[in-house]
Write a protein that holds these residues in place. Structure first.
Motif, PDB file in Angstrom:
ATOM      1  N   ARG A   9       0.679  -1.287  -0.045  1.00 22.68           N
ATOM      2  CA  ARG A   9       0.075  -0.158   0.000  1.00 22.68           C
ATOM      3  C   ARG A   9       1.171   1.216   0.106  1.00 22.68           C
ATOM      4  NH1 ARG A   9      -5.360   0.219   3.000  1.00 22.68           N
ATOM      5  NH2 ARG A   9      -5.384   1.835   1.126  1.00 22.68           N
ATOM      6  N   GLU A  10       0.564   2.295  -0.729  1.00 22.69           N
ATOM      7  CA  GLU A  10       1.194   3.190  -1.073  1.00 22.69           C
ATOM      8  C   GLU A  10       0.917   4.121   0.341  1.00 22.69           C
ATOM      9  OE1 GLU A  10       3.727   3.229  -2.701  1.00 22.69           O
ATOM     10  OE2 GLU A  10       3.572   4.865  -3.782  1.00 22.69           O
ATOM     11  N   LYS A  11       1.893   4.710   0.926  1.00 16.80           N
ATOM     12  CA  LYS A  11       1.621   5.719   1.955  1.00 16.80           C
ATOM     13  C   LYS A  11       1.748   7.231   1.218  1.00 16.80           C
ATOM     14  CE  LYS A  11       3.496   3.337   5.788  1.00 16.80           C
ATOM     15  NZ  LYS A  11       4.983   3.020   6.254  1.00 16.80           N
ATOM     16  N   PHE A  12       0.515   7.919   1.477  1.00 12.96           N
ATOM     17  CA  PHE A  12       0.724   9.321   1.172  1.00 12.96           C
ATOM     18  C   PHE A  12       0.720  10.320   2.380  1.00 12.96           C
ATOM     19  CE2 PHE A  12      -1.583   7.086  -2.135  1.00 12.96           C
ATOM     20  CZ  PHE A  12      -1.205   7.435  -3.134  1.00 12.96           C
ATOM     21  N   ARG A  13       1.303  11.339   2.259  1.00 10.27           N
ATOM     22  CA  ARG A  13       1.313  12.401   3.327  1.00 10.27           C
ATOM     23  C   ARG A  13       1.583  13.725   2.569  1.00 10.27           C
ATOM     24  NH1 ARG A  13       7.367  12.736   6.003  1.00 10.27           N
ATOM     25  NH2 ARG A  13       6.154  14.103   7.124  1.00 10.27           N
ATOM     26  N   GLY A  14       1.595  14.685   3.635  1.00 13.59           N
ATOM     27  CA  GLY A  14       2.069  16.033   3.200  1.00 13.59           C
ATOM     28  C   GLY A  14       3.156  16.345   4.033  1.00 13.59           C
TER      29      GLY A  14
END
Lengths: 516, 516
Positions: A9-14
């Motif tokens: 699973r890709e981890k998305f973050r800002g």
């Protein structure tokens, strides 16, 4: 494959802007302790100059550097600038993308990023906060802050704060302890300050180190007229900008009025001529415009060829006279000339190119012209190979200007603009914008022609001197012969002949080397 | 002066990250319509590749380009990647500094900036939103969004959204209409795709234009092992990072445990050895550490020489065999060799250098080696003069490798790392990090030695051939003489001599040009 896909699973973050530049500090020039120290001092000095010269104050800048143990370095930069309002101090130093540089006007700083990078770098290497003391002319007090950056939230952390009666009239003092290698960075930093003194002959800059002190006293009290804040030029407009302007305007405004109010150099006539050409009714109210209308309007604004040139009120070139003084101060050449070109523009941004050319004297011999690059009075020391100035200079055949390499030739280029086309946020090389390239070439060739005239005169002078020496050799013999024929005194005759020779040379050639 | 000072008030303001990059788009490579179109396609293709190869999927990428009127260009990039969760789509495309690239692992994208710049550029030039359609393997649906960016707030604006049953198994399609000059950008973009095909021989890439179609079919079904997400190396730690790690850890953790849990390649023994060396008690609890302790800890971590090298699990080099296939596919040389170096590191970042060297065949003759640069499998096409690879190649004396220029020599360099030391966010030139420079030189010289052996063999071969021709010439005469002396048949003798000659050549030299 399916199993694999679902197991990953890709981890998305800002990231906050502070976090982004903390992680990618090398793109702002903070790539290693040597370069970071150079960049730190540079950013502080540029802020100091922006706080003075941009506001009509003759700059007095003091830089103090003390190497400490463990590769820590103490840096202090003091200016006599306008000071910073106390409410702004924490954010100006503690928040990436905040500052006073986001206006249409020539300043040394442009990205509003530099000093925050210096704070961040100190924070992650030594853990020490930045200390600021600042006071404004009108204020009775001076304010002291110790600031770090909350990287995750891109907000200042105020570690300490104090108010007291002011001890100096106006200005700002910044102190920090950062990681750096002074021994390795020293030469570059000194050369940076020297070049700053060259482009700003009206500035007094003092560099104090542990045991030595270097002082560049101002050689002029003339300050170039400070830049003013300007409007956008219609050629530089984009859809987003125009949409924003329309949003902020009264909806009952006509297109003509809208253009006149919001853009540089647009009067009633210019606005009407343009609108007719672009197929708009000049009396149309803003409220009637569809998104597509605005899109067409902006495209036509870019295409239109008859706008007035951008006004250079936002710019502050050094000027030929000051530039020559600056060059003499640092390079001490036997000949110097300077050219300030009239304003020009690219994509709606006004710019001015200035060039100085120094020859002989203390200018070192070199196989190619030694180049001193400046942009909005910032010396550019890195990445010369990628810079437009080097490209133009390399393209010129210098033999047509009577320069034979190795030669003692130095060239100073200065580009000022509300928008310097830097290749990176580290502000080191200028991109090859065709308009800038062309202006640079015109200016350099003009200066080079003047140099050629100077070198021709020198050649003639040496030729005359050579002849004088040769003719002079025959004077005793000729006067002896004449004395024998005319029965006059040989010594008197020799003296007369010598005087005739000198006179002849004076009327034909030049005796003194011209200054410029 | 006082009056002047008080009449001039500085205006302070903040910018959102979107506003910053909108104003300074040239530092991300969006400097003009030609370059912007190149950069747009490049960012979309790189995202497409990251969404496939990084997750073990053989990439199928379709690029579709249609020039429209008014310098508008329609761009569509389709991939068979893992897709993007629908909840993430708007933010991934509509917010600067947000994405899946902020992990310790080799990807083509690194700044999480590129595609947002493409959206911004389309928005300010044509005013058209970006369209995305995406579906994930597990999902039954595909999601379509039309997205723009609220520049002032750095947030996505969703113009449109739709959900429907999926029409393809997994992947993402991105469409936008942007300003660009296809005629001028075309050659650069084609060359970018060609080079991408060179470094990714397992990818099928199709470029469809108005009337033509270019297809790079994959030449291999072997995918290099995808990179894994890793931990930081202790040498790359900084104060801020360690403070954050401590904040997130249980305060009862011992220093030994803390190091083991948070850093790459640190076992119990390594941790204890280091702590003893650094003067810490390995059983100290985190709660006991002062800020100064942490500062010392971090400095010692950087200084310590006995850490294990960073583990390269985060990296994904192409490998010698695939690299050779890629080079053959595009350059069709008569000789090719490839070198993949063992992992190395700089400042705690693992990196691997790969080099291929192609000679002869369709490789064009040139006065210096033709250079193909790659970083994390991204082709780098601009600013070659500022790149470390060109520097290393220029420093080598090629005559010692039997290469005489002009020569048909091409060199491919590939650097992979969790942290490519790019000189700017435009990702074009790699800085001169000494460790990288050294690895590059070792790899290039190794490949060059192999080339020299090849060229020596060729030389020998030609020498043998030459001798064969010369000796062959004398066979009729010699056999005639022998026939006369021995009374044997002249023709039989000639045949025997010819056979002897062939045999001799076979044992001494090589007949077939070796492949690699």
């Amino acid at each position: 494959m399916a199993a694999r896909l679902s197991s990953r699973r890709e981890k998305f973050r800002g990231l906050s802007p502070a976090e982004f530049f903390y992680k990618n500090r090398e793109i702002a020039g903070f790539s290693n302790p040597v370069r970071a120290l150079y960049q730190t001092i540079r950013e502080l000095v540029e802020n100091a100059l922006d706080a003075t010269e941009t506001h009509g104050i003759l700059p007095e800048i003091k830089v103090n550097i003390k190497p400490l143990e463990n590769d820590h370095v103490f840096v202090r930069v003091e200016d006599n600038g306008i000071g910073i309002p106390p409410t702004e101090i924490p954010i100006v130093f503690g928040r990436v993308f905040y500052g006073s540089k986001y206006q249409l006007r020539q300043t040394r700083g442009v990205f509003g990023l530099g000093v925050k990078m210096a704070v961040l770098y100190a924070q992650i290497t030594t853990g020490k906060p930045l200390k600021v003391v600042s006071t404004q002319n009108k204020s009775k007090y001076e304010y002291e802050f110790e600031i770090q950056i909350d990287i995750a939230h891109n907000m200042p952390i105020i570690k300490n704060m104090a108010v007291r009666e002011k001890t100096f009239p106006h200005g700002t003092i910044v102190e920090l302890i950062t990681e750096g290698n002074w021994t390795l960075a020293r030469r570059k930093i000194e050369s940076y300050l020297e070049r700053t003194a060259m482009i700003a002959p009206y500035a007094t800059i003092v560099l104090e180190e542990l045991d030595s002190k270097k002082e560049y006293r101002r050689v002029s009290k003339v300050l170039p007229p400070p830049p003013e804040t300007g409007k956008y030029h219609p050629k530089g407009a984009d859809l987003e900008l125009v949409k924003n302007m329309i949003r902020r305007s009264k909806k009952s405004l006509t297109l003509t009025k809208f253009l006149m109010e919001n853009f540089d150099g647009v009067g009633k006539k210019t606005a009407e001529n343009f609108l007719t050409w672009a197929g708009f009714d000049s009396e149309t109210k803003l409220s009637k415009l569809t998104l597509q209308d605005i899109e067409i309007l902006v495209r036509k604004m870019k295409e239109y060829e008859k706008w007035r040139r951008p006004k250079p009120i936002t710019l502050s070139p050094v000027g030929e006279s000051l530039l020559k003084q600056g060059v003499k101060r640092i390079l001490n050449p036997s000949y110097v000339t300077a050219v300030t070109r009239p304003p020009s523009s690219f994509g709606g941004n006004p710019f001015i190119v200035e060039v100085a050319l120094a020859y002989g004297g203390d200018v070192p011999q070199s196989d190619t012209p030694t180049l001193y690059r400046f942009a909005n009075r910032i010396p550019l020391l890195y990445d010369e190979g990628a810079d437009v100035s080097r490209k133009v200079i390399s393209s010129i055949d210098w033999s047509i200007y009577k320069v034979k390499f190795p030669a003692p030739l130095a060239i100073v280029t200065h580009i000022c603009s509300t928008k310097i086309p830097f290749k990176g946020v580290g502000k080191e090389a200028i991109a090859e914008v065709p308009e800038v390239e062309k202006e640079l070439e015109i200016a350099i060739r003009e200066a080079a022609r003047r140099l050629r005239r100077h070198l021709s005169k020198l050649e003639k002078l040496y030729e005359v001197k050579r002849r004088k020496t040769i003719i002079g050799k025959y004077i005793p013999e000729v006067s002896r012969a004449l004395a024998y024929v005319s029965n006059l005194d040989e010594k008197v005759l020799a003296k007369k002949l010598q005087t005739m020779l000198e006179k002849d040379i004076k009327t034909r050639g030049v005796i003194n080397v011209p200054a410029a």
